[in-house]
Scaffold this motif. Structure first.
Motif, PDB file in Angstrom:
ATOM      1  N   VAL A  95      73.791  82.065  -3.029  1.00  0.00           N
ATOM      2  CA  VAL A  95      74.380  82.657  -1.589  1.00  0.00           C
ATOM      3  C   VAL A  95      75.114  81.848  -0.983  1.00  0.00           C
ATOM      4  CG1 VAL A  95      73.065  82.843   0.667  1.00  0.00           C
ATOM      5  CG2 VAL A  95      71.859  84.028  -1.464  1.00  0.00           C
ATOM      6  N   VAL A  96      74.766  80.320  -1.163  1.00  0.00           N
ATOM      7  CA  VAL A  96      75.889  79.368  -0.395  1.00  0.00           C
ATOM      8  C   VAL A  96      77.252  79.786  -0.956  1.00  0.00           C
ATOM      9  CG1 VAL A  96      76.483  77.073  -0.288  1.00  0.00           C
ATOM     10  CG2 VAL A  96      73.771  77.999   0.452  1.00  0.00           C
ATOM     11  N   GLY A  97      77.279  79.892  -2.167  1.00  0.00           N
ATOM     12  CA  GLY A  97      78.543  79.867  -3.074  1.00  0.00           C
ATOM     13  C   GLY A  97      79.560  81.356  -2.676  1.00  0.00           C
ATOM     14  N   THR A  98      78.841  82.272  -2.593  1.00  0.00           N
ATOM     15  CA  THR A  98      79.231  83.540  -2.072  1.00  0.00           C
ATOM     16  C   THR A  98      79.735  83.382  -0.665  1.00  0.00           C
ATOM     17  OG1 THR A  98      77.672  84.584  -3.587  1.00  0.00           O
ATOM     18  CG2 THR A  98      78.970  86.085  -1.819  1.00  0.00           C
ATOM     19  N   LEU A  99      78.947  82.597   0.397  1.00  0.00           N
ATOM     20  CA  LEU A  99      79.268  82.405   1.632  1.00  0.00           C
ATOM     21  C   LEU A  99      80.748  81.894   1.658  1.00  0.00           C
ATOM     22  CD1 LEU A  99      75.922  82.036   3.570  1.00  0.00           C
ATOM     23  CD2 LEU A  99      77.375  83.985   3.732  1.00  0.00           C
ATOM     24  N   ILE A 100      80.676  80.745   0.863  1.00  0.00           N
ATOM     25  CA  ILE A 100      81.755  79.717   1.006  1.00  0.00           C
ATOM     26  C   ILE A 100      83.007  80.538   0.630  1.00  0.00           C
ATOM     27  CG2 ILE A 100      83.154  77.783  -0.057  1.00  0.00           C
ATOM     28  CD1 ILE A 100      80.295  76.437  -0.588  1.00  0.00           C
ATOM     29  N   ALA A 101      82.759  81.500  -0.465  1.00  0.00           N
ATOM     30  CA  ALA A 101      83.777  82.251  -1.137  1.00  0.00           C
ATOM     31  C   ALA A 101      84.577  83.293   0.275  1.00  0.00           C
ATOM     32  CB  ALA A 101      83.732  82.807  -2.127  1.00  0.00           C
ATOM     33  N   ILE A 102      83.765  83.943   0.645  1.00  0.00           N
ATOM     34  CA  ILE A 102      83.896  85.078   1.775  1.00  0.00           C
ATOM     35  C   ILE A 102      84.376  84.499   2.958  1.00  0.00           C
ATOM     36  CG2 ILE A 102      83.129  87.107   2.800  1.00  0.00           C
ATOM     37  CD1 ILE A 102      83.642  87.578  -0.051  1.00  0.00           C
ATOM     38  N   VAL A 103      83.607  83.538   3.549  1.00  0.00           N
ATOM     39  CA  VAL A 103      83.928  83.115   4.804  1.00  0.00           C
ATOM     40  C   VAL A 103      84.979  81.993   5.059  1.00  0.00           C
ATOM     41  CG1 VAL A 103      82.712  82.004   6.858  1.00  0.00           C
ATOM     42  CG2 VAL A 103      81.663  83.747   5.521  1.00  0.00           C
ATOM     43  N   ILE A 104      84.765  81.140   4.204  1.00  0.00           N
ATOM     44  CA  ILE A 104      85.669  79.981   4.374  1.00  0.00           C
ATOM     45  C   ILE A 104      87.070  80.207   3.361  1.00  0.00           C
ATOM     46  CG2 ILE A 104      86.204  77.514   3.739  1.00  0.00           C
ATOM     47  CD1 ILE A 104      83.142  77.067   4.255  1.00  0.00           C
ATOM     48  N   ALA A 105      86.846  80.469   2.251  1.00  0.00           N
ATOM     49  CA  ALA A 105      88.114  80.555   1.466  1.00  0.00           C
ATOM     50  C   ALA A 105      88.818  82.051   1.752  1.00  0.00           C
ATOM     51  CB  ALA A 105      87.775  80.543  -0.072  1.00  0.00           C
ATOM     52  N   LYS A 106      88.075  83.079   2.018  1.00  0.00           N
ATOM     53  CA  LYS A 106      88.977  84.293   2.462  1.00  0.00           C
ATOM     54  C   LYS A 106      89.162  84.483   3.752  1.00  0.00           C
ATOM     55  CE  LYS A 106      88.402  89.178   1.372  1.00  0.00           C
ATOM     56  NZ  LYS A 106      87.819  90.391   1.020  1.00  0.00           N
ATOM     57  N   HIS A 107      87.985  84.422   4.609  1.00  0.00           N
ATOM     58  CA  HIS A 107      88.497  85.183   5.992  1.00  0.00           C
ATOM     59  C   HIS A 107      89.133  83.721   6.899  1.00  0.00           C
ATOM     60  CE1 HIS A 107      87.533  89.200   6.201  1.00  0.00           C
ATOM     61  NE2 HIS A 107      86.601  88.955   5.228  1.00  0.00           N
ATOM     62  N   LEU A 108      88.706  82.606   6.619  1.00  0.00           N
ATOM     63  CA  LEU A 108      89.178  81.637   7.463  1.00  0.00           C
ATOM     64  C   LEU A 108      90.776  81.763   7.376  1.00  0.00           C
ATOM     65  CD1 LEU A 108      86.935  78.711   7.897  1.00  0.00           C
ATOM     66  CD2 LEU A 108      87.157  80.723   9.436  1.00  0.00           C
ATOM     67  N   TYR A 109      91.208  82.085   6.161  1.00  0.00           N
ATOM     68  CA  TYR A 109      92.704  82.133   5.944  1.00  0.00           C
ATOM     69  C   TYR A 109      93.280  83.427   6.229  1.00  0.00           C
ATOM     70  CZ  TYR A 109      92.424  77.663   3.192  1.00  0.00           C
ATOM     71  OH  TYR A 109      92.072  76.356   3.098  1.00  0.00           O
ATOM     72  N   GLY A 110      92.581  84.133   7.036  1.00  0.00           N
ATOM     73  CA  GLY A 110      93.120  85.510   7.237  1.00  0.00           C
ATOM     74  C   GLY A 110      92.635  86.886   6.719  1.00  0.00           C
ATOM     75  N   GLY A 111      91.870  86.481   5.762  1.00  0.00           N
ATOM     76  CA  GLY A 111      91.183  87.957   5.255  1.00  0.00           C
ATOM     77  C   GLY A 111      92.024  88.314   3.839  1.00  0.00           C
ATOM     78  N   LEU A 112      91.709  89.495   3.596  1.00  0.00           N
ATOM     79  CA  LEU A 112      92.428  90.174   2.520  1.00  0.00           C
ATOM     80  C   LEU A 112      93.918  90.021   2.428  1.00  0.00           C
ATOM     81  CD1 LEU A 112      91.961  92.079   0.020  1.00  0.00           C
ATOM     82  CD2 LEU A 112      92.358  93.893   1.565  1.00  0.00           C
ATOM     83  N   GLY A 113      94.312  89.454   1.344  1.00  0.00           N
ATOM     84  CA  GLY A 113      95.937  89.338   1.157  1.00  0.00           C
ATOM     85  C   GLY A 113      96.168  87.987   1.609  1.00  0.00           C
ATOM     86  N   GLN A 114      95.529  87.254   2.295  1.00  0.00           N
ATOM     87  CA  GLN A 114      96.081  86.171   3.097  1.00  0.00           C
ATOM     88  C   GLN A 114      95.737  84.891   2.503  1.00  0.00           C
ATOM     89  OE1 GLN A 114      98.071  86.758   5.867  1.00  0.00           O
ATOM     90  NE2 GLN A 114      97.735  88.814   5.481  1.00  0.00           N
ATOM     91  N   ASN A 115      94.897  84.794   1.735  1.00  0.00           N
ATOM     92  CA  ASN A 115      94.138  83.500   0.934  1.00  0.00           C
ATOM     93  C   ASN A 115      94.891  82.988   0.037  1.00  0.00           C
ATOM     94  OD1 ASN A 115      92.730  86.074  -0.057  1.00  0.00           O
ATOM     95  ND2 ASN A 115      92.693  84.645  -1.863  1.00  0.00           N
ATOM     96  N   PRO A 116      95.440  81.557   0.205  1.00  0.00           N
ATOM     97  CA  PRO A 116      96.166  80.744  -0.727  1.00  0.00           C
ATOM     98  C   PRO A 116      95.421  80.391  -1.680  1.00  0.00           C
ATOM     99  CG  PRO A 116      95.639  79.292   1.111  1.00  0.00           C
ATOM    100  CD  PRO A 116      95.112  80.673   1.547  1.00  0.00           C
ATOM    101  N   PHE A 117      94.092  80.214  -1.966  1.00  0.00           N
ATOM    102  CA  PHE A 117      93.381  79.953  -2.846  1.00  0.00           C
ATOM    103  C   PHE A 117      92.389  80.994  -3.414  1.00  0.00           C
ATOM    104  CE2 PHE A 117      94.182  75.996  -0.565  1.00  0.00           C
ATOM    105  CZ  PHE A 117      94.910  75.432  -1.418  1.00  0.00           C
ATOM    106  N   ASN A 118      92.287  81.057  -4.857  1.00  0.00           N
ATOM    107  CA  ASN A 118      91.107  81.838  -5.034  1.00  0.00           C
ATOM    108  C   ASN A 118      89.793  81.700  -4.612  1.00  0.00           C
ATOM    109  OD1 ASN A 118      89.228  83.176  -7.060  1.00  0.00           O
ATOM    110  ND2 ASN A 118      90.919  83.371  -8.447  1.00  0.00           N
ATOM    111  N   PRO A 119      89.243  82.644  -3.977  1.00  0.00           N
ATOM    112  CA  PRO A 119      88.024  82.539  -3.016  1.00  0.00           C
ATOM    113  C   PRO A 119      86.985  82.116  -4.242  1.00  0.00           C
ATOM    114  CG  PRO A 119      89.215  84.610  -2.472  1.00  0.00           C
ATOM    115  CD  PRO A 119      89.696  83.999  -3.453  1.00  0.00           C
ATOM    116  N   ALA A 120      86.812  82.694  -5.303  1.00  0.00           N
ATOM    117  CA  ALA A 120      85.794  82.515  -6.207  1.00  0.00           C
ATOM    118  C   ALA A 120      85.905  80.927  -6.753  1.00  0.00           C
ATOM    119  CB  ALA A 120      85.608  83.606  -7.290  1.00  0.00           C
TER     120      ALA A 120
END
Lengths: 339, 185, 539
Positions: A95-120
């Motif tokens: 759960v913590v890992g998924t939250l990091i991936a989706i909230v921090i690595a993906k959406h904090l950078y702007g969501g779909l198409g914007q993340n500079p790092f692979n969220p997983a």
């Protein structure tokens, strides 16, 4: 007002992501066959967390929820992370890992198409640094153990940390072959001795090599569907094979064989599913080759000399940083230009 | 302790030298700042900024006497380019100096014009043709739309007319596709 | 003679959209009945607007010159039937802007009477004279680009043309006008090509067709054999956009035309087959261009190809095609990949109009929601120019026009392949069109700003110069008067001048000051006061 072209191919982000998920299915089936149904629990947990987190963040960001939820990208991230985590890890890790991936690595950078790092991989790296012990306890291949937990028992263990009576945690967990190899090499054991360990299969870890082969199969499907191009998998696998091959040839006692590298760890998952993430990867044909070769070199270095057993996650993240530079310097020649 | 101190001082000196050397070696020989600013200004020469033309305004910006948001014809885009050039934060246009208007040109009503030449003297780009007691006319292609000729006219025969869009000057608009939120099936 | 496929070269990218060509190829070319009114836009080509030679009320004959080519790149406009000029004014023309432009309106007299015309004795004509005559023909590239043909036929000593290419690829879905023209009028096309070959002095002629037009291939091969013309009909695989001239040149010759230059720099000149046919009609019969073949398809009762007079309204065209069927909501001019929605059905047919598709929401559904770019580079794989559309999109979307140009925005041919394959349904081409026209507008603004700067600088210099001259004169005069020492004489002269000025002032009465409004009167008074004040204050 409509603009040309007035029609488009019948494709969408959802279809692309769905095909990626489909391509993971053979690997998952092999995983269950080799290590038991624990992975299914992880997948369900990760998927549910990812969808909920995605919906919540979209709502907060005032974006249309349904179209983005249905695009399937959150599920792909969730599945890749779940497949990278040990299936006997407690529920909160997933759960913590998924939250990091989706909230921090993906959406904090702007969501779909914007993340500079692979969220997983961001999530994987964060978990590996934070919880190194849990992250390196992997289940023993079913072939080697008499303990076979049912799906319910798996569920019980992951959520409540309760094992059926008479089963100790040590009996069902072990280090991974990569991990074992590293510690044994430090003790100056030769490669030959190390490979005598019971959980080594023909080339790499028992069971794991079958799962890796199934990922390869899924990857070929993606290639056939033109979801990914050949550049990244070919460059990644070739570079890894060549570099490990050369060192193995020079000193077979100290450096493991190319096939061990290709079928062990997360190599195949990386080659076809992680390094090929379009958003965070290089886009030009030449850039893809450089990007993938870079991941391969870093992976081999971390596996051979680094502090962590597998280096794929760090290698991918490090190369992600270089993507803008690689892309800018590998622009293909435009038609009619002489460059 | 002393060793560490020396190392840090040495490192500082070394890096300082490298930076100093780089500053000399890679010095960018560019246009003087005034010209660079002037190149961004729209050259309407309208004086809305409070200076008698674009060049004086550019000089004032370069000297730090004027702000970058005093040019309505340059619009927000102009402010942004100036901000980029000068490395400062862009700010909204100062409404005291007027608001941006669509590009217009002056048109002289030839039935009213008395041929006083006042507008000719006012025009900063010599875009009005005429002589004393002769009818005047605006060379549309050269008119910057500064409106400086409007006020001096004793008979109010000059009007500003927005340029009409025609096919050679037509532009494709930024694609705006209405977001249609799909209802989940 | 036919090439085999191994002789075909390649261009990058390309897509296979559904063709929909069968609908409009079942019937031969039909001729449209004479319409009552024809509207002829002056701008039916790329280049300068032609000069009008007629006046409202004039009676003109079919083929008569209405406006002549004006400037280096321009094309003439002719009356497409006999009748009366009833208006010369601005009317909506078939253009994506929907803006009106200058048009000549003809009221047909029903006789459709040709102006006397005769074949050109082109074999015994001076070449420059022949080019001049072709400039009068009004022929432009009929594939849709509408570049004046005579300009491309002018001899160019610097870049001699060795290969003439006829473009019969017609890669856009739905459009079949060139296909039918090749099937039915192959002889005329081949003769047109022979004339072009002679004018250009080229030694090789290649005729490129996509392999989805087998009937046209047979007809063209037969015509080439019959004319005993040394041309090769080359069949290329069906792949959009092989009909783009630079792509076709690459397919047939393996050479890439320079991005910033002309195709003649690699010794190739390319014409549409319909252009060659029109040239033949002009040279061999003296007929200027008054009609063209247009594909009417989509949601119409009788889709097909129609030979229609230029200036016929699209409404009349669709009527002739059996009328539109229910549910039609849009009219697309050109193909679905590169065409545009017509602003109205009352626009006239022009030389560029190769196809009109009556569309319905089922045929061309509204685009799904635009998703973010996931950088999957499906667009880059499809791009026939080998651009990186995902980067161009990024910079065009953020209006970072300089960066977009760095990524060669202006090499984009707007073929639509990238938008066609985009899984995120981003209207990519639309972003490029926006960025291109914005860049052009900014460059234009920059040019006029530079002009204004020069004019302002020169004005200031002039004022400064005049001031200096005045000061110099003043100094000279003072020196002179001091030298002469005769102050009284000077004083007298000044007084005399002042008296003269005063007298003059009294005798001049300002004009246009009677019967002015109170406002204006007040302003005149204010100006007079200001003048008095100014006169009192020495400079």
């Amino acid at each position: 007002m409509k603009f040309s072209p007035f029609f488009t191919t019948n494709t969408s982000v959802s279809i692309v992501m769905l095909k990626v998920l489909l391509a993971l299915v053979p690997g998952i089936i092999a995983y269950v066959w080799a290590f038991g149904s624990g992975i299914v629990v992880s997948l369900i947990l990760a998927s549910a967390t990812a969808l909920l987190a995605e919906a919540a963040v979209l709502q907060l960001r005032n974006r249309p929820v349904m179209p983005f939820l249905l695009d399937g990208s959150a599920l792909v991230t969730a599945w890749l992370l779940a497949l990278a985590l040990p299936p006997i890890a407690p529920w909160w890790l997933v759960v913590v890992g998924t939250l990091i991936a989706i909230v921090i690595a993906k959406h904090l950078y702007g969501g779909l198409g914007q993340n500079p790092f692979n969220p997983a991989m961001v999530a994987y790296a964060a978990l590996l640094i934070s919880f190194p012990v849990i992250m390196t306890q992997w289940p023993v291949p079913l072939e080697l153990t008499t303990i076979k937990l049912s799906f319910i028992e798996q569920w019980q263990y992951i959520f409540n940390h309760v094992l059926p009576s008479g089963v100790g945690f040590d009996a069902m967990s072990s280090a991974t072959p990569l991990d074992y190899l590293k510690t044994q090499l430090k003790m100056h054991h030769t490669m030959e001795d190390i490979h005598q360990a019971k959980f080594f299969g023909m080339f790499a870890g028992k069971g794991a090599e079958i799962v890796a082969s199934m990922y390869l199969l899924g990857g070929l499907y993606l290639l056939h569907q033109r979801i990914i191009s050949w550049h990244i998998p070919v460059a990644f696998l070739t570079t890894l094979a060549v570099i490990s091959g050369v060192f193995h040839w020079v000193n077979p006692a100290h450096f493991s064989a190319p096939l061990f590298h290709l079928l062990g760890g997360a190599t195949m998952l990386c080659a076809f599913f992680i390094a090929t993430d379009p958003v965070s990867g290089a886009t030009t044909p030449k850039g893809k080759l450089i990007f993938a070769a870079g991941i391969a070199v870093l992976t081999w270095l971390i596996r051979t000399y680094g502090g962590y057993p597998d280096g794929v996650a760090f290698a991918v993240l490090l190369m992600n940083i270089l993507v803008p530079l690689i892309d800018a310097n590998t622009q293909p020649r435009v038609f009619g230009h002489s460059k | 302790m002393t060793a560490a101190l020396f190392v840090m001082i040495g490192l500082g000196l070394f890096l300082g030298l490298v930076l100093g050397f780089a500053a000399l070696k890679f010095k960018v020989e560019g246009d003087p700042l005034v010209d660079q600013i002037d190149a961004i200004l729209p050259q309407t020469q309208c004086g809305q900024c409070g200076y008698p033309g674009c060049k004086p305004y550019a000089t004032a910006i370069a000297a730090g006497d004027a702000d970058i948001n005093q040019c309505p014809p340059g619009g927000e885009a102009g402010v942004k380019m100036l901000a980029d050039l000068l490395g400062v934060e862009p700010k909204p246009l100062n409404a005291e100096h007027g608001v941006p208007k669509p590009k217009s040109v002056a048109v002289i009503d030839e039935n009213i014009c008395i041929g006083c030449t006042l507008c000719i003297q006012a025009c900063p780009v010599d875009a009005i043709l005429g002589a004393a007691k002769q009818m005047h006319t605006v060379i549309t292609a050269e008119c910057t739309g500064c409106e400086l000729c409007v006020a001096p006219c004793p008979v109010d025969c000059i009007t500003m007319e927005p340029l009409k869009e025609d096919i050679p000057h037509w532009k494709w608009r930024y694609p705006v596709i209405p977001i249609q939120v799909q209802v989940a099936a | 003679m036919s090439f085999n496929l191994s002789d075909i070269f390649k261009f990058p990218g390309g897509v296979h959209p559904p063709e929909h060509k069968v609908e409009s190829t079942t019937q031969p070319i039909r001729t449209l009945p004479l319409p009552k009114k024809l509207v002829l836009p002056l701008r039916q080509h790329i280049g300068h607007i032609p000069k009008i030679l007629v006046q409202v009320g004039d009676h003109v004959l079919k083929g008569q010159l209405l406006a002549e080519a004006h400037g280096h790149v321009s094309a003439a406009v002719h009356a497409s039937t006999s009748g009366k000029v009833t208006a010369i004014d601005e009317q909506v023309i078939p253009h994506p802007s929907g803006l009106p432009d200058l048009c000549i309106t003809l009221e047909a007299d029903g006789k459709d009477e040709w102006l006397k015309h005769a074949p050109l004795d082109y074999l015994n004509m001076e070449r420059s004279e022949l080019i001049r005559r072709i400039a009068e023909s009004g022929i432009v590239g009929l594939g849709g680009a509408t570049f004046p043909t005579h300009v491309k036929l002018r001899p160019d000593a610097k870049h001699p043309v060795s290969t003439l290419i006829l473009n019969g690829a017609e890669c856009e879905p739905y459009i079949t006008c060139d296909d039918l023209l090749m099937r039915e009028r192959a002889d005329e096309i081949v003769h047109g090509a022979m004339i072009m070959q002679m004018l250009l002095g080229s030694t090789e002629c290649l005729i490129g067709l996509e392999d989805n037009k087998p009937e046209a291939v047979v007809a063209m091969n037969a015509a080439v054999a019959k004319a005993n013309f040394n041309a090769k009909v080359v069949v290329v695989p069906t792949l959009y956009p092989s009909g783009d001239s630079r792509r076709l040149i690459a397919l047939l010759t393996g050479k890439e035309s320079p991005a910033k230059g002309r195709t003649t720099e690699i010794g190739v000149q390319c014409f549409n087959v319909a252009t060659a046919q029109s040239l033949y009609r002009f040279i061999a019969h003296g007929e200027t261009i008054v009609s063209r073949i247009v594909t009417l398809t989509g949601n119409v009762a009788q889709p097909g190809n129609y030979d229609a007079l230029l200036g016929t309204s699209v409404r009349d065209l669709l009527q002739a095609a059996g009328g539109i069927r229910d549910n039609t909501d849009d009219y697309v001019m050109g193909g679905p990949m590169m065409g545009f929605s017509l602003p109205s059905v009352d626009v006239p047919m022009t030389k560029a109009m190769n196809c009109v598709i009556a569309s319905t929401p089922d045929l061309f559904p509204p685009p799904p929601m635009e998703m973010p770019c996931i950088r999957c580079v499906a667009c880059a794989d499809a791009c026939p120019v080998n651009l990186q559309p995902q980067e161009l999109y990024w910079y065009s979307k953020s209006s970072n026009l300089e960066k977009a140009q760095e990524y060669q925005l202006f090499d984009c041919i707007e073929c639509g392949c990238c938008s066609y394959v985009c899984p995120s349904h981003i209207p990519l081409v639309q972003y490029y069109r926006y960025a291109k026209s914005e860049t052009i507008a900014q460059e234009r603004a920059k040019r006029s700003a530079d002009l204004a700067r020069i004019r302002n600088d020169e004005r200031l210099a002039r004022i400064e110069r005049e001031k200096l001259e005045r000061a110099k004169k003043h100094a000279e005069r003072t020196a002179k008067s001091e030298n002469s020492g005769d102050n009284n004489e000077k004083k007298a002269a000044i007084e005399a001048a002042m008296a003269r000025a005063k007298e003059q002032k009294e005798t001049i009465t300002p004009q246009n000051v009677e019967n002015v409004s109170a406002n204006v009167a007040a302003e005149i008074a204010a100006v007079d006061a200001a003048r008095v004040q100014a006169a009192e204050k020495p400079e």
